[in-house]
Design a protein around this motif. Structure first.
Motif, mmCIF file in Angstrom:
data_model
loop_
_atom_site.group_PDB
_atom_site.id
_atom_site.type_symbol
_atom_site.label_atom_id
_atom_site.label_comp_id
_atom_site.label_asym_id
_atom_site.label_seq_id
_atom_site.Cartn_x
_atom_site.Cartn_y
_atom_site.Cartn_z
ATOM 1 N N ASP A 1 9.664 81.905 -1.869
ATOM 2 C CA ASP A 1 10.550 80.958 -1.174
ATOM 3 C C ASP A 1 11.832 80.734 -1.969
ATOM 4 N N LEU A 2 11.684 80.547 -3.274
ATOM 5 C CA LEU A 2 12.857 80.325 -4.119
ATOM 6 C C LEU A 2 13.751 81.562 -4.176
ATOM 7 N N CYS A 3 13.138 82.729 -4.169
ATOM 8 C CA CYS A 3 13.921 83.971 -4.182
ATOM 9 C C CYS A 3 14.754 84.074 -2.904
ATOM 10 N N THR A 4 14.184 83.674 -1.785
ATOM 11 C CA THR A 4 14.915 83.684 -0.517
ATOM 12 C C THR A 4 16.074 82.686 -0.554
ATOM 13 N N GLU A 5 15.803 81.502 -1.053
ATOM 14 C CA GLU A 5 16.798 80.431 -1.053
ATOM 15 C C GLU A 5 17.919 80.645 -2.076
ATOM 16 N N ARG A 6 17.548 81.140 -3.260
ATOM 17 C CA ARG A 6 18.507 81.160 -4.369
ATOM 18 C C ARG A 6 18.926 82.559 -4.814
ATOM 19 N N GLY A 7 18.136 83.566 -4.474
ATOM 20 C CA GLY A 7 18.363 84.890 -5.024
ATOM 21 C C GLY A 7 17.559 85.059 -6.301
ATOM 22 N N TYR A 8 17.152 86.272 -6.588
ATOM 23 C CA TYR A 8 16.273 86.543 -7.727
ATOM 24 C C TYR A 8 16.825 85.980 -9.035
ATOM 25 N N GLY A 9 18.100 86.192 -9.292
ATOM 26 C CA GLY A 9 18.695 85.808 -10.567
ATOM 27 C C GLY A 9 18.652 84.319 -10.846
ATOM 28 N N ARG A 10 18.608 83.495 -9.793
ATOM 29 C CA ARG A 10 18.626 82.043 -9.988
ATOM 30 C C ARG A 10 17.233 81.422 -9.984
ATOM 31 N N VAL A 11 16.212 82.228 -9.811
ATOM 32 C CA VAL A 11 14.846 81.711 -9.844
ATOM 33 C C VAL A 11 14.423 81.551 -11.304
ATOM 34 N N THR A 12 13.796 80.432 -11.608
ATOM 35 C CA THR A 12 13.286 80.190 -12.960
ATOM 36 C C THR A 12 11.806 79.822 -12.885
ATOM 37 N N VAL A 13 11.125 79.987 -13.999
ATOM 38 C CA VAL A 13 9.722 79.578 -14.063
ATOM 39 C C VAL A 13 9.614 78.073 -13.847
ATOM 40 N N GLU A 14 10.573 77.319 -14.375
ATOM 41 C CA GLU A 14 10.563 75.866 -14.176
ATOM 42 C C GLU A 14 10.622 75.518 -12.693
ATOM 43 N N ALA A 15 11.497 76.190 -11.967
ATOM 44 C CA ALA A 15 11.642 75.911 -10.532
ATOM 45 C C ALA A 15 10.385 76.322 -9.759
ATOM 46 N N ILE A 16 9.791 77.448 -10.146
ATOM 47 C CA ILE A 16 8.552 77.891 -9.487
ATOM 48 C C ILE A 16 7.455 76.850 -9.707
ATOM 49 N N ALA A 17 7.330 76.395 -10.948
ATOM 50 C CA ALA A 17 6.289 75.403 -11.274
ATOM 51 C C ALA A 17 6.494 74.120 -10.474
ATOM 52 N N ALA A 18 7.736 73.658 -10.412
ATOM 53 C CA ALA A 18 8.019 72.426 -9.679
ATOM 54 C C ALA A 18 7.699 72.592 -8.193
ATOM 55 N N ALA B 1 5.649 74.732 -6.777
ATOM 56 C CA ALA B 1 4.213 74.971 -6.555
ATOM 57 C C ALA B 1 3.356 73.763 -6.919
ATOM 58 N N GLY B 2 3.940 72.797 -7.619
ATOM 59 C CA GLY B 2 3.168 71.626 -8.026
ATOM 60 C C GLY B 2 2.211 71.916 -9.169
ATOM 61 N N VAL B 3 2.630 72.817 -10.061
ATOM 62 C CA VAL B 3 1.813 73.146 -11.233
ATOM 63 C C VAL B 3 2.684 73.027 -12.480
ATOM 64 N N SER B 4 2.062 73.123 -13.635
ATOM 65 C CA SER B 4 2.838 73.089 -14.871
ATOM 66 C C SER B 4 3.314 74.503 -15.227
ATOM 67 N N LYS B 5 4.378 74.547 -16.042
ATOM 68 C CA LYS B 5 4.831 75.846 -16.557
ATOM 69 C C LYS B 5 3.706 76.514 -17.330
ATOM 70 N N LYS B 6 2.903 75.715 -18.025
ATOM 71 C CA LYS B 6 1.801 76.259 -18.814
ATOM 72 C C LYS B 6 0.836 77.041 -17.926
ATOM 73 N N THR B 7 0.590 76.538 -16.713
ATOM 74 C CA THR B 7 -0.292 77.241 -15.777
ATOM 75 C C THR B 7 0.283 78.604 -15.440
ATOM 76 N N ILE B 8 1.572 78.653 -15.167
ATOM 77 C CA ILE B 8 2.209 79.935 -14.833
ATOM 78 C C ILE B 8 2.117 80.891 -16.011
ATOM 79 N N TYR B 9 2.473 80.405 -17.195
ATOM 80 C CA TYR B 9 2.457 81.287 -18.364
ATOM 81 C C TYR B 9 1.046 81.688 -18.787
ATOM 82 N N ARG B 10 0.062 80.961 -18.331
ATOM 83 C CA ARG B 10 -1.313 81.361 -18.616
ATOM 84 C C ARG B 10 -1.662 82.635 -17.834
#
Length: 196
Positions: free
Chosen positions: A24-41, A43-52
Motif C-alpha cells: 500500500d505504501l509503495c503504491t501511495e509513495r513510490g518505492y524510494g519513499r517507503v521506510t520500515v518505520e512507515a511499514i511498521a506504523a 501494519a500496527g507492529v513494531s520495527k523490531k517485529t519487522i526486523y525479526r
C-alpha cells in the motif's frame, strides 16, 4: 469459552499486515519513499517485529511481490507448450504492469545492485526457483516431443523472461497479447532450429 489466538496465528496475521502495508505504501509513495518505520506504523507492529523477519524494506517488498507473482504465473501443462508459455508470460506482464507490484519490483531490482543480501534473496527466493520451474515445464514439453532433445532449456528461459524484464526495468510500454505470442513463438522456433 473464548480462547486467544495462538502466537503462530498472530505471527501470520502480523506478517500479512506487514506485506499489505508495504505494498500500500509503495503504491501511495513510490518505492524510494517507503521506510520500515512507515511499514511498521501502517501494519500496527513494531520495527523490531519487522526486523525479526526481514533484514530490510526491500526484503519485505520482495516477499510481498513474490507471493503475488507465483500465484499469478503458474506453470501449467495443458499439452500445448506454446499456449502454456503464452499464458505464463502474459501473467508475468500483467503483474509487472500494475501498481504496486511493478513499481515494487523495479525498486527491488535497483536496490539489489548495492545490497548484496537483497540480491542473494532475489536469486534464492524468486529467480532461481522460477527458472527451475520453467525449465521443468520445458523439459516436460521436451519429453512430449514438442521441443527437440538437446535444446538449451535454461537459455530458452532467459530468452522468454529477458524481454519482459528489459521493458519493465527501462519503463517501456508493456507487451500486449500479440507481442507476448510473438515472443513465445520466436523462442520456440529458435529451440527447433537446426543445430539444437
Amino acid at each position: 469459552m473464548i480462547t486467544s489466538p495462538s502466537s503462530l496465528r498472530r505471527s501470520e496475521r502480523s506478517r500479512r499486515a506487514i506485506l499489505r502495508a508495504s505494498l500500500d505504501l509503495c503504491t501511495e509513495r513510490g518505492y524510494g519513499r517507503v521506510t520500515v518505520e512507515a511499514i511498521a506504523a501502517r501494519a500496527g507492529v513494531s520495527k523490531k517485529t519487522i526486523y525479526r523477519w526481514w533484514p530490510s524494506k526491500g526484503a519485505v517488498l520482495l516477499e510481498a511481490f513474490a507471493d503475488v507473482l507465483v500465484d499469478a504465473t503458474p506453470f501449467v501443462d495443458t499439452g500445448d507448450i506454446g499456449a502454456d508459455l503464452r499464458a505464463h508470460v502474459a501473467g508475468a506482464v500483467r503483474v509487472l504492469s500494475v501498481p504496486p507490484f511493478g513499481p515494487a519490483y523495479a525498486g527491488i531490482l535497483s536496490e539489489l545492485h548495492h545490497d548484496d543480501t537483497l540480491a542473494r534473496a532475489v536469486r534464492e527466493q524468486l529467480v532461481d526457483p522460477r527458472v527451475e520451474e520453467a525449465v521443468g515445464r520445458l523439459r516436460g514439453a521436451q519429453d512430449q516431443g514438442q521441443i527437440p532433445p538437446g535444446a538449451n532449456l535454461p537459455l530458452a528461459v532467459e530468452m522468454l523472461y529477458g524481454p519482459v524484464y528489459y521493458r519493465h526495468v527501462l519503463g517501456k510500454p508493456v507487451q500486449d497479447e500479440e507481442t507476448v505470442a510473438a515472443l513465445v513463438d520466436h523462442v520456440l522456433r529458435a529451440l527447433r532450429a537446426p543445430g539444437y
